[in-house]
Design a protein around this motif. Structure first.
Motif, mmCIF file in Angstrom:
data_model
loop_
_atom_site.group_PDB
_atom_site.id
_atom_site.type_symbol
_atom_site.label_atom_id
_atom_site.label_comp_id
_atom_site.label_asym_id
_atom_site.label_seq_id
_atom_site.Cartn_x
_atom_site.Cartn_y
_atom_site.Cartn_z
ATOM 1 N N ILE A 129 38.380 -10.409 -6.771
ATOM 2 C CA ILE A 129 39.739 -11.327 -7.350
ATOM 3 C C ILE A 129 40.327 -9.921 -7.729
ATOM 4 O O ILE A 129 39.395 -9.588 -8.725
ATOM 5 C CB ILE A 129 40.198 -12.208 -7.335
ATOM 6 N N HIS A 135 38.402 -10.908 -10.542
ATOM 7 C CA HIS A 135 36.491 -11.870 -10.004
ATOM 8 C C HIS A 135 35.567 -10.230 -9.440
ATOM 9 O O HIS A 135 36.464 -10.423 -8.752
ATOM 10 C CB HIS A 135 36.945 -12.902 -9.643
ATOM 11 N N ASP A 142 43.671 -9.378 -9.597
ATOM 12 C CA ASP A 142 44.794 -9.771 -9.117
ATOM 13 C C ASP A 142 46.038 -8.753 -10.436
ATOM 14 O O ASP A 142 45.402 -8.692 -11.002
ATOM 15 C CB ASP A 142 45.184 -11.183 -10.236
#
Ligand code: ADP
Ligand code: ADP
Ligand code: MG
Length: 455
Positions: free
Chosen positions: A410, A358, A412
């Motif tokens: 983000i 994100h 991940d």
């Protein structure tokens, strides 16, 4: 204008250049390695050509394959981006020999500035202050003599250096010989050239650089300065523009020197002159980067000038559209380079698959990236995967915006430098702007002491 440009690079800079070309109505050809089958630049370009195996020497440094791809796909120019072949005058010459335009300075000025010793000699001739040192490549005995006469500590630096490689700090005579050999080995490994030279180590300097824009008609302007003092192991991590910790008087001297230097050498593209500034505001020429830089975006943000589009127009032969007086500062910008590295493990590269991504947005937030959810970061290339650039009217507002952006970001699946930068953006010395090139090392020390960076 050019009809079709081949972008001889990868990652976010290739994406950045493709976007600029598209805005100018120019067709784009991406090149990619077998390790970059999923790369974003390959998808975004109008055409894509595989130029070899994943190892850079087989692909992004493969001059023959790149030029062949450009000729066969009907390109009329090649943009080299940064790193790889961007500062290689033989490549630029070969491009021109094949009837294509190299988007960068003319090869002879690139050659002159590419060798740091030759560059220093040119600057001395131009009347620009340089760091005391050998000013030429030296052997071990000469090196020891120079170090003795300028006094320790000294730096041993690679003549062909770049990206912070081939640099060694020597505190005393006893350490000199092993570090000299180490620097030579590293220089040979990275630059296929083991020449090194000696420079006085300037204590706690700021790294301030001036962005320049020159055309092929003798026009030279500057786009103000960037403070790139936030470095780890001589590699930049966070950059900002303008610099708030030097006087306007010094800034004017830096602009004047940078412009004088460009005129003296006949520079004819966009480029950057890097200076070191000491506590007493003495300044010294360090090197010239004859290409677009990673941190060009902060200057774009504060001046509202598109550096990459202008670089292309200049290479085509168009005169600059701006006069110096047209270039204004509209605010403050900060860039955080987000690297796939693990700060808790000595910033070791951490390639792998991005499961989820994100990216932040909103007014004054720019993301220059080459990654997307599901993308696997290759271990073959630089660990920088993304840049966050924030712009605001005041510096404090800009810092707040960057904190907010990093909080939202983000990535991940892989470890990144995001959190490290986020904590740094809260440090009182950063907020005050009074940091120099030794700041990050001290900051890492503080984090370790507080148990926040376990090794
Ligand atoms: P800047 O960050 O100021 O644009 P750097 O010197 O950090 O300049 O280099 C930019 C990028 O190019 C980095 O990814 C770096 O690793 C790479 N690079 C710089 N010089 C060289 C070189 N001579 N050979 C290979 N890569 C280089
Ligand atoms: P590169 O081509 O690898 O970018 P530079 O010559 O630009 O090499 O130096 C990289 C960094 O090393 C600088 O930004 C600065 O932080 C540090 N440095 C270089 N020369 C000196 C010096 N003489 N004294 C102190 N620090 C230096
Ligand atoms: Mg440099």
């Amino acid at each position: 204008m050019f009809k079709k440009i081949l972008i001889a690079n990868r990652g976010e800079i290739a994406v950045r250049i493709i976007r600029a070309c598209k805005e100018l109505g120019i067709q784009t050809v991406a090149v990619y390695s077998k390790g970059d089958e999923e790369a974003l630049h390959k998808e975004l370009a109008n055409e894509a050509v595989c130029i070899g195996d994943a190892a850079p020497k087989d692909s992004y440094l493969n001059v023959e394959n790149i030029i062949t791809a450009a000729c066969l796909s009907g390109c009329d120019a090649i943009h080299p981006g940064f790193g790889f072949l961007s500062e290689n005058p033989e490549f630029a010459r070969m491009v021109e020999k094949c009837g294509l335009t190299f988007i960068g300075p003319n090869p002879s000025v690139m050659e002159k500035m590419g060798n740091k010793n030759e560059a220093i000699q040119s600057m001395i001739a131009a009347g620009v202050p340089v760091v005391p040192g050998s000013h030429k490549a030296v052997n071990l005995e000469e090196g020891l003599d120079v170090a003795e006469s300028i006094g320790y500590p000294v730096l041993i630096k690679a003549s062909a250096g770049g990206g912070g490689k081939g640099i060694r700090l020597v505190e005393s005579k006893e350490e000199f010989t092993p570090l000299f050999n180490e620097a030579k080995e590293e220089a040979l490994k990275f630059f296929s050239n083991d020449e090194v030279y000696i420079e006085k180590f300037i204590k706690h300097p700021k790294h301030i650089e001036v962005q320049l824009m020159c055309d092929k008609h003798g026009n030279v302007i500057h786009l103000f300065e960037r403070n790139c003092s936030l470095q780890r192991r001589n590699q930049k991590m966070i950059e900002e523009a303008p610099c708030i910790s030097i006087s306007q008087d010094l800034k004017n001297k830096l602009y004047d020197s940078a412009i004088k230097a460009c005129k003296w050498i006949g520079y004819d593209s966009v480029g950057t002159i890097e200076f070191l500034v000491d506590d007493s505001e003495n300044y010294y020429f360090m090197e010239m980067n004859t290409r677009v830089q990673v941190e060009h975006c902060v200057t774009e943000a504060v001046t509202n000038v598109d550096i990459v589009k202008n670089m292309i127009k200049i290479a085509y032969g168009l005169p600059l559209q701006f006069k110096q007086a047209d270039i204004k500062l509209y605010g403050y910008a900060i860039e955080c380079r987000i690297n796939a590295e693990d700060p808790r493990n000595d910033f070791r590269p951490n390639p792998g698959k991005i499961n989820f991504l994100h990216t932040p947005g909103g007014m004054g937030v720019r993301i220059d990236s080459a990654v997307y959810p599901g993308y696997t970061i290759s271990p073959y290339y630089d660990s920088m995967i993304l840049k966050v650039i924030c712009f605001a009217k005041t510096r404090l507002e800009c810092i707040r915006k960057m904190r907010q952006a990093l909080e939202e970001l983000i990535v991940d699946g892989v470890k990144t430098t995001t959190e490290f930068d986020y904590v740094l953006l809260h440090h009182p010395e950063f907020i005050l702007g009074h940091y120099d090139t030794s700041f990050i090392e001290g900051f890492i020390g503080e984090l370790k002491e507080n148990g926040k960076l376990i090794q």
